[in-house]
Scaffold this motif. Structure first.
Motif, PDB file in Angstrom:
ATOM      1  N   SER A   6      12.701  12.816   4.391  1.00 20.43           N
ATOM      2  CA  SER A   6      14.142  13.084   4.468  1.00 20.43           C
ATOM      3  C   SER A   6      14.459  14.558   4.282  1.00 20.43           C
ATOM      4  CB  SER A   6      14.868  12.278   3.391  1.00 20.43           C
ATOM      5  OG  SER A   6      14.285  12.529   2.123  1.00 20.43           O
ATOM      6  N   VAL A  59      -3.509  -4.471  -0.220  1.00 18.80           N
ATOM      7  CA  VAL A  59      -2.987  -5.084   1.006  1.00 18.80           C
ATOM      8  C   VAL A  59      -1.638  -4.463   1.338  1.00 18.80           C
ATOM      9  CG1 VAL A  59      -2.252  -7.243   2.095  1.00 18.80           C
ATOM     10  CG2 VAL A  59      -4.026  -7.293   0.335  1.00 18.80           C
ATOM     11  N   ALA A  67       0.851  -1.202   0.000  1.00 21.85           N
ATOM     12  CA  ALA A  67       0.000   0.000   0.000  1.00 21.85           C
ATOM     13  C   ALA A  67       0.881   1.244   0.000  1.00 21.85           C
ATOM     14  CB  ALA A  67      -0.930  -0.022   1.206  1.00 21.85           C
ATOM     15  N   ALA A  90       5.027  -2.796 -10.451  1.00 21.34           N
ATOM     16  CA  ALA A  90       5.347  -1.388 -10.714  1.00 21.34           C
ATOM     17  C   ALA A  90       6.002  -0.758  -9.496  1.00 21.34           C
ATOM     18  CB  ALA A  90       4.072  -0.617 -11.067  1.00 21.34           C
ATOM     19  N   GLY A  91       6.719   0.343  -9.748  1.00 22.96           N
ATOM     20  CA  GLY A  91       7.353   1.089  -8.669  1.00 22.96           C
ATOM     21  C   GLY A  91       8.747   0.567  -8.369  1.00 22.96           C
ATOM     22  N   ARG A 110      12.864   4.535   5.788  1.00 27.00           N
ATOM     23  CA  ARG A 110      11.937   4.195   4.718  1.00 27.00           C
ATOM     24  C   ARG A 110      10.505   4.617   5.084  1.00 27.00           C
ATOM     25  NH1 ARG A 110      12.319   3.129  -0.739  1.00 27.00           N
ATOM     26  NH2 ARG A 110      10.295   2.362  -1.382  1.00 27.00           N
ATOM     27  N   ALA A 128       1.344  -9.747   3.031  1.00 26.42           N
ATOM     28  CA  ALA A 128       1.047 -10.862   2.128  1.00 26.42           C
ATOM     29  C   ALA A 128       2.228 -11.821   2.229  1.00 26.42           C
ATOM     30  CB  ALA A 128       0.887 -10.356   0.707  1.00 26.42           C
ATOM     31  N   ASP A 184       1.484  -3.792   4.539  1.00 25.67           N
ATOM     32  CA  ASP A 184       1.924  -4.218   5.878  1.00 25.67           C
ATOM     33  C   ASP A 184       2.151  -3.060   6.834  1.00 25.67           C
ATOM     34  OD1 ASP A 184       4.225  -3.252   4.759  1.00 25.67           O
ATOM     35  OD2 ASP A 184       5.409  -5.072   5.043  1.00 25.67           O
ATOM     36  N   GLU A 185       2.182  -1.818   6.325  1.00 22.77           N
ATOM     37  CA  GLU A 185       2.282  -0.681   7.246  1.00 22.77           C
ATOM     38  C   GLU A 185       0.873  -0.373   7.774  1.00 22.77           C
ATOM     39  OE1 GLU A 185       4.989   2.665   6.352  1.00 22.77           O
ATOM     40  OE2 GLU A 185       5.238   1.674   4.423  1.00 22.77           O
ATOM     41  N   GLU A 210      20.156  14.373   1.865  1.00 18.84           N
ATOM     42  CA  GLU A 210      18.977  15.145   2.277  1.00 18.84           C
ATOM     43  C   GLU A 210      18.839  15.150   3.796  1.00 18.84           C
ATOM     44  OE1 GLU A 210      15.626  13.600   0.131  1.00 18.84           O
ATOM     45  OE2 GLU A 210      16.203  14.627  -1.719  1.00 18.84           O
ATOM     46  N   THR A 231       5.403  -3.750  -3.950  1.00 13.19           N
ATOM     47  CA  THR A 231       5.919  -3.918  -2.579  1.00 13.19           C
ATOM     48  C   THR A 231       7.158  -3.058  -2.294  1.00 13.19           C
ATOM     49  OG1 THR A 231       7.007  -5.908  -3.411  1.00 13.19           O
ATOM     50  CG2 THR A 231       4.965  -6.229  -2.185  1.00 13.19           C
ATOM     51  N   ARG A 273       6.643   9.394   0.697  1.00 16.99           N
ATOM     52  CA  ARG A 273       7.859   9.269   1.510  1.00 16.99           C
ATOM     53  C   ARG A 273       8.836  10.445   1.344  1.00 16.99           C
ATOM     54  NH1 ARG A 273       7.296   4.015   3.268  1.00 16.99           N
ATOM     55  NH2 ARG A 273       5.909   2.875   1.903  1.00 16.99           N
ATOM     56  N   PRO A 274       8.866  11.124   0.159  1.00 15.78           N
ATOM     57  CA  PRO A 274       9.912  12.150  -0.010  1.00 15.78           C
ATOM     58  C   PRO A 274      10.036  13.164   1.124  1.00 15.78           C
ATOM     59  CG  PRO A 274       8.940  11.656  -2.128  1.00 15.78           C
ATOM     60  CD  PRO A 274       8.129  10.881  -1.104  1.00 15.78           C
ATOM     61  N   ALA A 277       2.801   3.406  -5.606  1.00 20.31           N
ATOM     62  CA  ALA A 277       2.386   2.735  -6.843  1.00 20.31           C
ATOM     63  C   ALA A 277       0.973   2.168  -6.692  1.00 20.31           C
ATOM     64  CB  ALA A 277       3.384   1.622  -7.189  1.00 20.31           C
TER      65      ALA A 277
HETATM   66  C1  LIG Z   1      12.929   9.100   2.836  1.00 20.59           C
HETATM   67  C2  LIG Z   1      12.673   8.991   1.358  1.00 20.59           C
HETATM   68  C3  LIG Z   1      12.785  10.112   0.557  1.00 20.59           C
HETATM   69  C4  LIG Z   1      12.546  10.031  -0.808  1.00 20.59           C
HETATM   70  N1  LIG Z   1      12.671  11.156  -1.588  1.00 20.59           N
HETATM   71  C5  LIG Z   1      12.428  11.087  -2.907  1.00 20.59           C
HETATM   72  C6  LIG Z   1      12.544  12.255  -3.736  1.00 20.59           C
HETATM   73  O1  LIG Z   1      12.890  13.334  -3.271  1.00 20.59           O
HETATM   74  N2  LIG Z   1      12.282  12.147  -5.061  1.00 20.59           N
HETATM   75  C7  LIG Z   1      11.888  10.955  -5.611  1.00 20.59           C
HETATM   76  O2  LIG Z   1      11.651  10.907  -6.821  1.00 20.59           O
HETATM   77  N3  LIG Z   1      11.773   9.832  -4.864  1.00 20.59           N
HETATM   78  C8  LIG Z   1      12.035   9.864  -3.531  1.00 20.59           C
HETATM   79  N4  LIG Z   1      11.923   8.739  -2.759  1.00 20.59           N
HETATM   80  C9  LIG Z   1      11.567   7.458  -3.404  1.00 20.59           C
HETATM   81  C10 LIG Z   1      10.050   7.253  -3.453  1.00 20.59           C
HETATM   82  O3  LIG Z   1       9.469   7.486  -2.210  1.00 20.59           O
HETATM   83  C11 LIG Z   1       9.800   5.820  -3.906  1.00 20.59           C
HETATM   84  O4  LIG Z   1      10.314   5.702  -5.216  1.00 20.59           O
HETATM   85  C12 LIG Z   1       8.319   5.453  -3.885  1.00 20.59           C
HETATM   86  O5  LIG Z   1       7.818   5.486  -2.572  1.00 20.59           O
HETATM   87  C13 LIG Z   1       8.133   4.052  -4.461  1.00 20.59           C
HETATM   88  O6  LIG Z   1       6.790   3.690  -4.346  1.00 20.59           O
HETATM   89  P1  LIG Z   1       6.374   2.147  -4.308  1.00 20.59           P
HETATM   90  O7  LIG Z   1       4.889   2.158  -4.228  1.00 20.59           O
HETATM   91  O8  LIG Z   1       7.049   1.415  -5.376  1.00 20.59           O
HETATM   92  O9  LIG Z   1       6.995   1.579  -2.945  1.00 20.59           O
HETATM   93  P2  LIG Z   1       6.715   2.007  -1.466  1.00 20.59           P
HETATM   94  O10 LIG Z   1       6.333   3.437  -1.374  1.00 20.59           O
HETATM   95  O11 LIG Z   1       7.918   1.560  -0.704  1.00 20.59           O
HETATM   96  O12 LIG Z   1       5.464   1.127  -1.009  1.00 20.59           O
HETATM   97  C14 LIG Z   1       5.536  -0.275  -0.893  1.00 20.59           C
HETATM   98  C15 LIG Z   1       4.711  -0.709   0.299  1.00 20.59           C
HETATM   99  O13 LIG Z   1       4.547  -2.127   0.259  1.00 20.59           O
HETATM  100  C16 LIG Z   1       4.716  -2.654   1.558  1.00 20.59           C
HETATM  101  N5  LIG Z   1       5.028  -4.091   1.461  1.00 20.59           N
HETATM  102  C17 LIG Z   1       6.206  -4.679   1.127  1.00 20.59           C
HETATM  103  N6  LIG Z   1       6.090  -6.020   1.118  1.00 20.59           N
HETATM  104  C18 LIG Z   1       4.798  -6.298   1.444  1.00 20.59           C
HETATM  105  C19 LIG Z   1       4.063  -7.509   1.594  1.00 20.59           C
HETATM  106  N7  LIG Z   1       4.616  -8.714   1.382  1.00 20.59           N
HETATM  107  N8  LIG Z   1       2.771  -7.429   1.961  1.00 20.59           N
HETATM  108  C20 LIG Z   1       2.169  -6.219   2.167  1.00 20.59           C
HETATM  109  N9  LIG Z   1       2.818  -5.035   2.039  1.00 20.59           N
HETATM  110  C21 LIG Z   1       4.120  -5.074   1.664  1.00 20.59           C
HETATM  111  C22 LIG Z   1       5.822  -1.787   2.119  1.00 20.59           C
HETATM  112  O14 LIG Z   1       5.909  -1.854   3.522  1.00 20.59           O
HETATM  113  C23 LIG Z   1       5.366  -0.404   1.637  1.00 20.59           C
HETATM  114  O15 LIG Z   1       4.432   0.152   2.515  1.00 20.59           O
HETATM  115  C24 LIG Z   1      12.172   8.787  -1.389  1.00 20.59           C
HETATM  116  C25 LIG Z   1      12.092   7.644  -0.574  1.00 20.59           C
HETATM  117  C26 LIG Z   1      12.341   7.726   0.778  1.00 20.59           C
HETATM  118  C27 LIG Z   1      12.242   6.494   1.643  1.00 20.59           C
END
Ligand SMILES: Cc1cc2nc3c(=O)[nH]c(=O)nc-3n(C[C@H](O)[C@H](O)[C@H](O)COP(=O)(O)OP(=O)(O)OC[C@H]3O[C@@H](n4cnc5c(N)ncnc54)[C@H](O)[C@@H]3O)c2cc1C
Length: 410
Positions: free
Chosen positions: A48, A34, A11, A272-273, A128, A82, A36-37, A157, A109, A44-45, A14
């Protein structure tokens, strides 16, 4: 007739984009997210970047408010991991034993911070989640020093944010310059000078040999010195969260392998993501991207393709970073460029660097000149051919160059 069900695993950014796209595109079956947080998807950006003193509040970071999920008939299961995937019977098993059948599944994820093997302690931090950010800020409230291990974007950052709030900070980076994976050595040096000018100690070319927490202190031994600090942030990259896929036929490497349609090796399963390692037609190779905007755009393409479209994901990728009062943005990849031209005044502050392969613009990097990236992004996406002299000339409006390519300036 049985209702179709799409399940989004993870969640985060992406999944939120995919859920919104699926509903917007008219998917009226069951839609389950689904995560896990314990929270709905959030950004998230900001975690930091500039610290205003208060601990981060997740309500200020939500991608969509909690009501949106109810209004759009999206079942949001939070705080639940999951744990198993059966691709043959199309069943996802959750940590509480519940089983969810699906017709199509999105793996979103993300990743989790890499750790130093065997290093533990309540003063050793990773970043994270919103909980990670709160723990780090709480420990540093009025107290330092902080050592940041890793001079990439995340480390720099946090170093800037902590330093600006009065904390004594040291960055330890193994490479010869900061931000070495993303920018040129010259720009890495510019950022090192910026950090030093604000009082951050920047140690480059220095390996960490050991880290030990003893009571309220962390002792970091590098190849050259011993640093003592109240908190250590380990910011050395992420590993993709793919453990759910072990024993499944979903092809993985360092990430879930997907094609240009965001489809995995298993029919009905997409990714994705941050977790996805995608074949990128623009670059002719597999690309793993860890940017917020990529998560949104790739998930949007994945969601449309889950509904039967054949959209190709070939976005040139855009990201930004904020450090102190400065903003860096980049679009595209300078890989293989044979010429770069500068617009603006690097000596005095704001400037952009345009990378060309022949006459084709392949990437734009802007330091405090975000407007160049707004138009530059469209020029790069269009594969525009542009004369270097025009890019260099501040009097030439980039939007005019875009119009000449048949593109629409915003
Ligand atoms: C502190 C920080 C600062 C950032 N700053 C920038 C920025 O300035 N510019 C930029 O472009 N990008 C930045 N990013 C990167 C950006 O936040 C990520 O690229 C983006 O969050 C990716 O999204 P996502 O949905 O792929 O993954 P996530 O946002 O990580 O979401 C995935 C989720 O899935 C959950 N999960 C994992 N496994 C399971 C499972 N088996 N079952 C259920 N849930 C699960 C995770 O706990 C998480 O909540 C930053 C990231 C961080 C951590």
């Amino acid at each position: 007739m049985r209702r179709e069900r799409i399940v989004l695993v993870g969640a985060g950014r992406a999944a939120a984009a995919a859920a919104a796209t699926l509903r917007r595109e008219g998917f009226d079956g069951d839609l389950v997210v689904v995560g896990d947080e314990p929270h709905p998807p959030y950004r998230r950006p900001p975690l930091s970047k500039a610290w205003d003193g208060a601990a981060p509040c997740v309500d200020d970071l939500l991608v969509r408010d909690a009501e949106w999920y109810g209004t759009n008939a999206v079942e949001l299961i939070t705080g639940t991991r999951a744990v198993a995937l059966d691709c043959a019977s199309r069943q996802l098993t959750l940590a509480d034993g519940a089983r969810l059948g699906y017709d199509r599944l999105l793996l979103a994820t993300g990743g989790r911070p890499r750790r130093l093997p065997g290093v533990r302690g309540d003063r050793i931090h990773h970043l994270r989640t919103v909980a990670d950010a709160a723990a780090l800020r709480e420990q540093l409230a009025g107290d330092g020093p902080l050592v940041v291990l890793g001079g990439g974007f995340l480390g720099c950052e946090v170093a800037a944010a902590a330093r600006a709030s009065g904390v004594e900070v040291t960055i330890v980076e193994m490479a010869p310059t900061l931000l070495s994976r993303a920018v040129s050595p010259e720009l890495g040096e510019l950022f090192a000078a910026l950090h030093r000018s604000r009082g951050v100690t920047v140690l480059t070319g220095e390996r960490v040999d050991s880290v030990v927490q003893a009571g309220d202190q962390v002792v970091v031994r590098t190849c050259a010195q011993v640093l003592e600090c109240a908190a250590l942030l380990v910011a050395i990259g992420i590993s993709r969260s793919t453990e759910l896929l072990s024993g499944t036929p979903v092809a993985c490497d360092d990430g879930v392998l997907v094609d240009e349609f965001a489809a995995t090796s298993v029919p009905g399963v997409y990714a994705a993501g941050d977790v996805a390692a995608a074949h990128h037609p623009r670059y002719g190779r597999r690309v793993r991207v860890e940017h917020d905007d990529n998560a949104v755009r790739q998930a949007t393409v994945a969601a449309r393709n889950m509904l039967g479209a054949r959209d190709v994901y070939d976005d040139p990728h855009w990201f930004w970073s904020d450090q102190f009062e400065h903003n860096l943005q980049m679009v595209g990849s300078p890989e293989g460029h044979d010429r770069s031209v500068v617009r603006g005044s690097p000596g005095e502050g704001a400037f952009s660097v345009f990378h060309l392969r022949g006459d084709r613009l392949v990437s734009v990097l802007a330091f405090d000149r975000g407007r160049d990236v707004v138009t530059g992004r469209k020029l790069v996406a269009a594969g525009a051919t542009v004369a270097a002299e025009q890019l260099e000339d501040d009097a030439v409006d980039l939007r005019r160059l875009l119009r000449r390519q048949g593109g629409r300036p915003s």
